[in-house]
Write an enzyme that holds these catalytic residues in place. Structure first.
Site, PDB file in Angstrom:
ATOM      1  N   ALA A  38       0.859  -1.189   0.000  1.00  0.00           N
ATOM      2  CA  ALA A  38       0.000   0.000   0.000  1.00  0.00           C
ATOM      3  C   ALA A  38       0.892   1.235   0.000  1.00  0.00           C
ATOM      4  O   ALA A  38       2.112   1.132   0.211  1.00  0.00           O
ATOM      5  CB  ALA A  38      -0.896   0.024   1.230  1.00  0.00           C
ATOM      6  N   LYS A  39       0.341   2.364  -0.265  1.00  0.00           N
ATOM      7  CA  LYS A  39       1.063   3.633  -0.106  1.00  0.00           C
ATOM      8  C   LYS A  39       0.025   4.717   0.061  1.00  0.00           C
ATOM      9  O   LYS A  39      -1.109   4.589  -0.411  1.00  0.00           O
ATOM     10  CB  LYS A  39       1.904   3.921  -1.355  1.00  0.00           C
ATOM     11  CG  LYS A  39       3.037   4.870  -1.094  1.00  0.00           C
ATOM     12  CD  LYS A  39       4.127   4.160  -0.332  1.00  0.00           C
ATOM     13  CE  LYS A  39       5.468   4.781  -0.422  1.00  0.00           C
ATOM     14  NZ  LYS A  39       6.508   3.777  -0.140  1.00  0.00           N
TER      15      LYS A  39
END
Ligand code: GLU
Length: 418
Positions: A107-108
């Site tokens: 994720a980011k």
């Protein structure tokens, strides 16, 4: 058509996946599923500024894949943050976690803003409001943020506090990279830079075992660049040049990193460090050194300058510093590129240790953490190196084949729901 399709960084991440899918004969259905993030969240982050006015920033959280576990990845505050960039970074986190055998997907997140121009109070309000807006999508079992560009331990403490206030009890495992006093771990601050130095020294052992005091250029003197420089220096390398956002410095005999860190603490920049001369920051990348560590931002080595790079080894401290065209030029020149998903994986490895300690409520000592970190980095490096030698593929493709292959295998076993 999603907005992120138009973004060059996302296209670059997707292209890397497409290339490796072909190389490893990946099942087309699984390939198609991996080309897109599972979930993308866009939020407005309104805050009251110190001058009394209200300003709305845009925030993102992209969760690429959840096959192997909850998603994991940093949150950055930067003016270049966009849905496309964050989506690319989330995809790279998936391969990074799988390559290191961590039970996570990638994720980011990020907020598009100018953190250098904001006060601490404004940054706190951004962090807390952003957390509130993505609150239902994060959690120790769902998605665990961490520091990235222009966010740090303090930001993580605010996120942990905001989340904990909402659920009504302390939840240290919702973020990693927290201060030790609120459930953080020993060794997290230095983890990424330690890992970068570790992979470089391991590459030197394999490729140039006889090289005496190898020379290094480090681009960027933030958390990753400064700690990489420190441990490369300790490992016997000569750091000849370093840059930060304000400029670059050079000393043929090698820069004393400990004194430079003190200078930066006092003045805020590497510029003006005694015992060094000023040089041009872009010329610096082209110096005739053994090792180049780009540890600043993405897309700094492109088709325009790749041909002039003279380093034998490049270790990607940053995420995505080399464009695919630059990659190709450098591989043809025989440069050994340690890709970001391997070189800078030390951060998320120690984040994983932090999360495990938070869940178990049992904390480990720093030496235990460093030795576990080194052993995971060594395994991953050796697997990549072996595949590179056996299959004759460049190290980035080898690392991607391992990371993508693990996620693909798990997807195949779990099947497609419903
Ligand atoms: N932001 C870091 C990275 O790009 C660390 C992520 C984490 O610790 O979860 O790898």
């Amino acid at each position: 058509m999603h907005e992120f399709h138009l973004d060059p960084t996302f296209r670059m991440a997707q292209q890397q996946l497409d290339d490796v899918a072909q190389l490893m004969n990946l099942d087309s259905g699984i390939h198609e599923r991996l080309r897109y993030p599972r979930r993308s969240i866009i939020v407005s982050v309104p805050i009251r500024q110190d001058n009394g006015r209200t300003k709305v920033y845009t925030g993102y959280r992209v969760q690429h894949d959840q096959t192997l576990g909850p998603t994991k990845g940093g949150i950055r505050f930067h003016h270049d943050v966009s849905l496309g960039e964050v989506s690319a970074l989330a995809m790279w986190m998936t391969w990074k976690c799988a390559l290191l055998n961590l039970p996570y997907g990638g994720a980011k997140g990020g907020v598009c803003c100018f953190p250098e121009e904001m006060s601490d109070h404004e940054l706190e309000r951004v962090a807390r409001r952003y957390t509130t807006e993505i609150l239902s999508s994060i959690g120790p079992e769902k998605d665990i943020p961490a520091p990235d560009m222009y966010t740090n331990e303090r930001t993580m403490a605010w996120i942990m506090d905001t989340y904990s206030n909402f659920v009504g009890y302390a939840v240290p495992g919702v973020v990693t990279g927290k201060p030790v006093q609120v459930g953080g771990t020993e060794g997290r601050v230095e983890a990424t830079g330690r890992g970068v130095a570790y992979t470089v020294l391991r590459a030197l052992e394999r490729l140039h075992p006889k090289l005496e005091s190898p020379t290094v250029v480090v681009q960027g003197f933030g958390n990753v660049g400064s700690v990489s420089a420190k441990y490369l220096h300790q490992g016997g390398c000569r750091i000849q040049a370093i840059s930060d956002v304000q400029g670059a410095i050079y000393n043929e005999q090698g820069i004393n990193i400990q004194s430079l860190m003190t200078h930066v603490k006092q003045t805020g920049s590497i510029v003006g460090f005694p015992d060094s001369e000023k040089i041009d920051a872009s010329d610096m990348l082209e110096l005739p050194v053994d090792i180049l560590v780009p540890a600043a931002v993405a897309n700094v080595i492109t088709e325009d300058n790749a041909d002039r790079i003279q380093a034998k080894i490049i270790a990607e401290g940053a995420n995505g510093p080399l464009t695919p065209k630059a990659d190709k030029i450098l591989i043809d020149k025989g440069v050994f590129i340690i890709p970001g998903i391997l070189a800078n994986a030390g951060g998320v490895v120690v984040s994983y240790f932090e999360w495990v300690q938070d869940i178990q409520r049992l904390f480990w000592k720093e030496d235990e953490i460093v030795s576990k970190l080194n052993s995971l980095m060594a395994n991953a490096f050796d697997e990549v190196y072996q595949l590179h030698v056996e299959k004759g593929v460049d190290p980035r493709s080898a690392a991607m084949m391992l990371g993508v292959g693990r996620v693909a295998k798990a997807k195949e076993l779990r099947g497609l729901y419903p």
